[in-house]
Design an enzyme around this catalytic site. Structure first.
Site, short mmCIF file in Angstrom:
data_model
loop_
_atom_site.label_atom_id
_atom_site.label_comp_id
_atom_site.label_asym_id
_atom_site.label_seq_id
_atom_site.Cartn_x
_atom_site.Cartn_y
_atom_site.Cartn_z
N TYR A 174 5.25 -7.07 -12.02
CA TYR A 174 3.97 -6.54 -12.04
C TYR A 174 3.07 -7.66 -12.66
O TYR A 174 1.98 -7.52 -12.07
CB TYR A 174 4.04 -5.35 -12.83
CG TYR A 174 2.60 -4.74 -13.13
CD1 TYR A 174 2.13 -4.29 -12.13
CD2 TYR A 174 2.38 -4.76 -14.53
CE1 TYR A 174 0.76 -3.77 -12.55
CE2 TYR A 174 1.10 -4.08 -15.00
CZ TYR A 174 0.29 -3.65 -13.85
OH TYR A 174 -1.10 -3.09 -14.32
N THR A 191 -5.33 -6.07 -15.76
CA THR A 191 -4.31 -5.59 -17.09
C THR A 191 -4.30 -6.66 -18.09
O THR A 191 -4.37 -7.76 -17.78
CB THR A 191 -2.93 -5.15 -16.70
OG1 THR A 191 -2.24 -4.98 -17.76
CG2 THR A 191 -2.46 -6.11 -15.49
N ASP A 192 -3.96 -6.40 -19.34
CA ASP A 192 -3.98 -7.45 -20.34
C ASP A 192 -2.66 -7.98 -20.08
O ASP A 192 -2.25 -9.12 -20.69
CB ASP A 192 -3.97 -7.03 -21.60
CG ASP A 192 -2.99 -5.71 -22.00
OD1 ASP A 192 -2.13 -5.22 -21.21
OD2 ASP A 192 -3.07 -5.12 -23.28
N GLU A 193 -1.80 -7.63 -19.23
CA GLU A 193 -0.22 -7.79 -19.15
C GLU A 193 -0.33 -9.49 -18.29
O GLU A 193 0.85 -10.11 -18.38
CB GLU A 193 0.51 -6.96 -18.43
CG GLU A 193 0.57 -5.95 -18.97
CD GLU A 193 1.66 -4.63 -18.54
OE1 GLU A 193 2.71 -5.05 -18.05
OE2 GLU A 193 1.42 -3.47 -18.75
N LYS A 240 -0.50 -9.25 -10.47
CA LYS A 240 -1.70 -8.63 -11.13
C LYS A 240 -2.59 -10.18 -11.41
O LYS A 240 -3.63 -10.29 -11.21
CB LYS A 240 -1.84 -7.92 -12.36
CG LYS A 240 -1.49 -6.30 -11.94
CD LYS A 240 -2.43 -5.36 -11.14
CE LYS A 240 -3.91 -5.34 -11.63
NZ LYS A 240 -4.49 -4.39 -10.86
P1 NAD Z 1 -1.52 4.47 -10.54
O1 NAD Z 1 -0.09 4.01 -10.26
O2 NAD Z 1 -1.44 5.74 -11.41
O3 NAD Z 1 -2.68 4.68 -9.31
C1 NAD Z 1 -2.34 3.67 -8.31
C2 NAD Z 1 -3.17 4.28 -6.86
O4 NAD Z 1 -3.17 3.16 -5.90
C3 NAD Z 1 -2.40 5.58 -6.47
O5 NAD Z 1 -3.42 6.51 -6.22
C4 NAD Z 1 -1.57 5.09 -5.30
O6 NAD Z 1 -1.67 5.97 -4.22
C5 NAD Z 1 -2.76 3.72 -4.88
N1 NAD Z 1 -2.23 2.83 -4.15
C6 NAD Z 1 -1.12 2.32 -4.25
N2 NAD Z 1 -0.70 1.38 -3.25
C7 NAD Z 1 -1.77 1.41 -2.44
C8 NAD Z 1 -2.14 0.84 -1.06
N3 NAD Z 1 -1.33 -0.08 -0.50
N4 NAD Z 1 -3.44 1.08 -0.70
C9 NAD Z 1 -4.12 2.01 -0.97
N5 NAD Z 1 -3.94 2.88 -2.21
C10 NAD Z 1 -2.58 2.44 -2.81
O7 NAD Z 1 -2.17 3.35 -11.37
P2 NAD Z 1 -3.08 3.23 -12.53
O8 NAD Z 1 -2.32 3.49 -13.95
O9 NAD Z 1 -3.96 4.48 -12.44
O10 NAD Z 1 -3.98 1.76 -12.74
C11 NAD Z 1 -4.88 1.72 -11.72
C12 NAD Z 1 -5.40 0.17 -11.97
O11 NAD Z 1 -5.56 -0.12 -13.08
C13 NAD Z 1 -4.35 -0.57 -11.42
O12 NAD Z 1 -4.79 -1.85 -10.83
C14 NAD Z 1 -3.59 -1.31 -12.82
O13 NAD Z 1 -3.08 -2.66 -12.42
C15 NAD Z 1 -4.90 -1.22 -13.66
N6 NAD Z 1 -4.52 -1.07 -14.97
C16 NAD Z 1 -3.57 -0.01 -15.56
C17 NAD Z 1 -3.44 0.26 -16.80
C18 NAD Z 1 -2.58 1.35 -17.28
O14 NAD Z 1 -2.24 1.33 -18.58
N7 NAD Z 1 -2.08 2.43 -16.45
C19 NAD Z 1 -3.94 -0.71 -17.71
C20 NAD Z 1 -4.60 -1.77 -17.19
C21 NAD Z 1 -5.08 -1.95 -15.97
P1 TYD Z 2 4.98 1.52 -19.86
O1 TYD Z 2 4.24 2.97 -20.12
O2 TYD Z 2 5.93 1.29 -18.80
O3 TYD Z 2 3.81 0.63 -19.88
P2 TYD Z 2 3.84 -1.05 -20.02
O4 TYD Z 2 5.16 -1.56 -19.65
O5 TYD Z 2 2.90 -1.40 -18.88
O6 TYD Z 2 3.38 -1.34 -21.43
O7 TYD Z 2 5.65 1.23 -21.28
C1 TYD Z 2 5.20 1.08 -22.51
C2 TYD Z 2 6.22 0.75 -23.65
O8 TYD Z 2 7.41 1.76 -23.67
C3 TYD Z 2 6.87 -0.54 -23.21
O9 TYD Z 2 7.16 -1.35 -24.45
C4 TYD Z 2 8.17 0.05 -22.53
C5 TYD Z 2 8.54 1.38 -23.31
N1 TYD Z 2 9.31 2.12 -22.91
C6 TYD Z 2 10.44 2.77 -23.33
O10 TYD Z 2 10.84 2.27 -24.23
N2 TYD Z 2 11.05 3.82 -22.57
C7 TYD Z 2 10.76 4.17 -21.61
O11 TYD Z 2 11.29 5.23 -20.77
C8 TYD Z 2 9.39 3.77 -20.73
C9 TYD Z 2 9.02 3.92 -19.48
C10 TYD Z 2 8.78 2.76 -21.33
#
Ligand code: NAD
Ligand code: TYD
Length: 348
Positions: free
Chosen positions: A156, A131-133, A160
């Site tokens: 988080y 992630t970019d975070e 990561k």
């Molecule tokens: P998500 O929470 O929707 O899915 C995570 C999946 O991992 C789930 O299916 C869960 O069951 C599985 N999982 C969790 N713990 C586990 C374990 N111990 N063993 C096996 N499986 C396990 O997450 P997402 O949003 O789809 O993110 C996927 C990846 O992309 C992550 O690594 C996240 O850090 C990265 N990412 C997410 C975003 C975003 O905006 N959602 C952006 C950039 C990177």
């Molecule tokens: P989120 O979807 O949790 O992603 P991330 O924290 O990984 O960026 O949140 C996106 C933005 O929205 C973040 O600035 C937090 C804000 N946010 C709210 O204002 N209210 C909410 O209930 C949630 C879940 C997020």
């Protein structure tokens, strides 16, 4: 690589990645390993469950003996690692869960891959999705590039960042072939309704309040999930081993502006009087350690691999809203059970 282990393929991004790989590469054997936590849902990939090149394995990446045995049995040639605890708010209440899955789980996979591939690293790859975070927060200006220093602020992002460091370290120390991509905020179908966009869609449908943290001036760079999956496919096949690629939407939005756009689209879709959903906006207590702004400079993957987002934000958001409205059963299944307890704890 013909035998690929994808972790976290029942989650939001993972399900789109699994589908893309299973359909696009019938010559590959795709193994989807997922623990099916609250965020994992086999309904996300029900359409491909009977494909001949697809196998689902339920299991936990924290369980090292299980992971070692899995590699010994299947001799995977590639790992595409997405499994993670992924929600910042949950990381604030339970950081150790993030250390276990994101750090220890990743190291378990690295160890198993190293052991399995030790005699021959040719055509092997450990692809780590991040992630970019990890870069921390930006001020009003500037963009994250691949060499921006890591400066994570939430449990988080710290977990990561740690996993990224381990992947790189295994490359340097043991010559394990790896690639990392760091992506901005994703949105789209199948995202668990704890993240901003699906949570607010769900609340608007239910006419519940929309809890905007702080003053709502926080900025995120949004990318449609399928464009992330396409970028991963491209980097994994065409990228350089040992490189990092930043992936982003070239699409920055202040939370409050995004929420207003979402309200407008939802009013249109639901046939409500314009302005109705905006009245649900409620400013609530800020998230501790809330990063002000994320924005990715994705010019490296654009120049080197020719990737750019294929969907505009307006198109993507419209598709996303339609998907959630057409898949109320999916939402209802997910929001029964533990969801109510989570919601109560987080927002009341
Ligand atoms: P998500 O929470 O929707 O899915 C995570 C999946 O991992 C789930 O299916 C869960 O069951 C599985 N999982 C969790 N713990 C586990 C374990 N111990 N063993 C096996 N499986 C396990 O997450 P997402 O949003 O789809 O993110 C996927 C990846 O992309 C992550 O690594 C996240 O850090 C990265 N990412 C997410 C975003 C975003 O905006 N959602 C952006 C950039 C990177
Ligand atoms: P989120 O979807 O949790 O992603 P991330 O924290 O990984 O960026 O949140 C996106 C933005 O929205 C973040 O600035 C937090 C804000 N946010 C709210 O204002 N209210 C909410 O209930 C949630 C879940 C997020």
């Amino acid at each position: 690589m013909k035998k690929i282990l994808i972790t976290g393929g029942a989650g939001f991004i993972g399900s789109h990645v699994v589908r893309l790989f299973v359909k696009k590469y019938p010559q590959y054997q795709i193994f989807n390993l997922d623990a099916l936590t609250y965020a994992g849902n086999l309904e996300n990939i029900v359409d491909i469950e009977n494909e001949p090149n697809y196998t689902f394995i339920k299991g936990d990446i924290v369980d090292a003996p299980f992971i070692d045995a899995l590699f010994a049995e299947h001799q995977f040639e590639g790992v595409l690692h997405l499994a993670a605890e992924s929600h910042v708010d949950r990381s604030i209440t339970d950081p150790l869960a993030f250390v276990r899955t994101n750090v220890i789980g990743t190291v378990n996979l690295l160890n198993a891959a190293k052991e399995c591939w030790k005699d021959d690293f040719t055509d092997k790859l450990f692809y780590h999705v991040s992630t970019d975070e990890v870069y921390g927060t930006l001020g009003e200006t500037g963009l994250f590039i691949e060499t921006t220093s890591y400066d994570p602020n939430s449990p988080y992002s710290a977990s990561k960042a740690s996993s990224d460091h381990f992947v790189r370290a295994y490359g340097e120390t043991y010559h394990l072939p790896y690639m990392i991509s760091n992506c901005s905020n994703n949105y789209g179908p199948n995202q668990f309704p704890e993240k901003l966009i699906p949570l607010f869609i769900y609340n608007i449908v239910q006419e519940k309040s929309l809890p905007v943290y702080g003053d709502g001036k926080y900025t995120r760079d949004w990318l449609y999930v399928l464009d992330h999956a396409i970028a991963i496919d491209l980097a994994l096949h065409k990228g350089k081993v040992g490189e990092t690629y930043n992936i982003g939407g070239f699409n920055e939005w202040q939370n409050i502006e995004l929420v207003k756009l979402l309200c407008k689209i939802m009013d249109e879709k639901l046939g409500r009087v314009p302005g109705t959903s905006e009245q649900l906006i409620s400013y609530v207590k800020d998230r501790p350690g809330h990063d002000l702004r994320y924005a990715i400079d994705a010019s490296k993957i654009n120049k080197e691999l020719g990737w750019k987002p294929s969907v505009t934000f307006e198109q993507g958001l419209e598709r996303t809203v339609s998907w959630y409205l057409e898949n109320q059963t999916w939402l209802n299944n997910i929001t029964s059970g533990d969801y109510a307890t989570y919601y109560e704890k987080q927002y009341n």
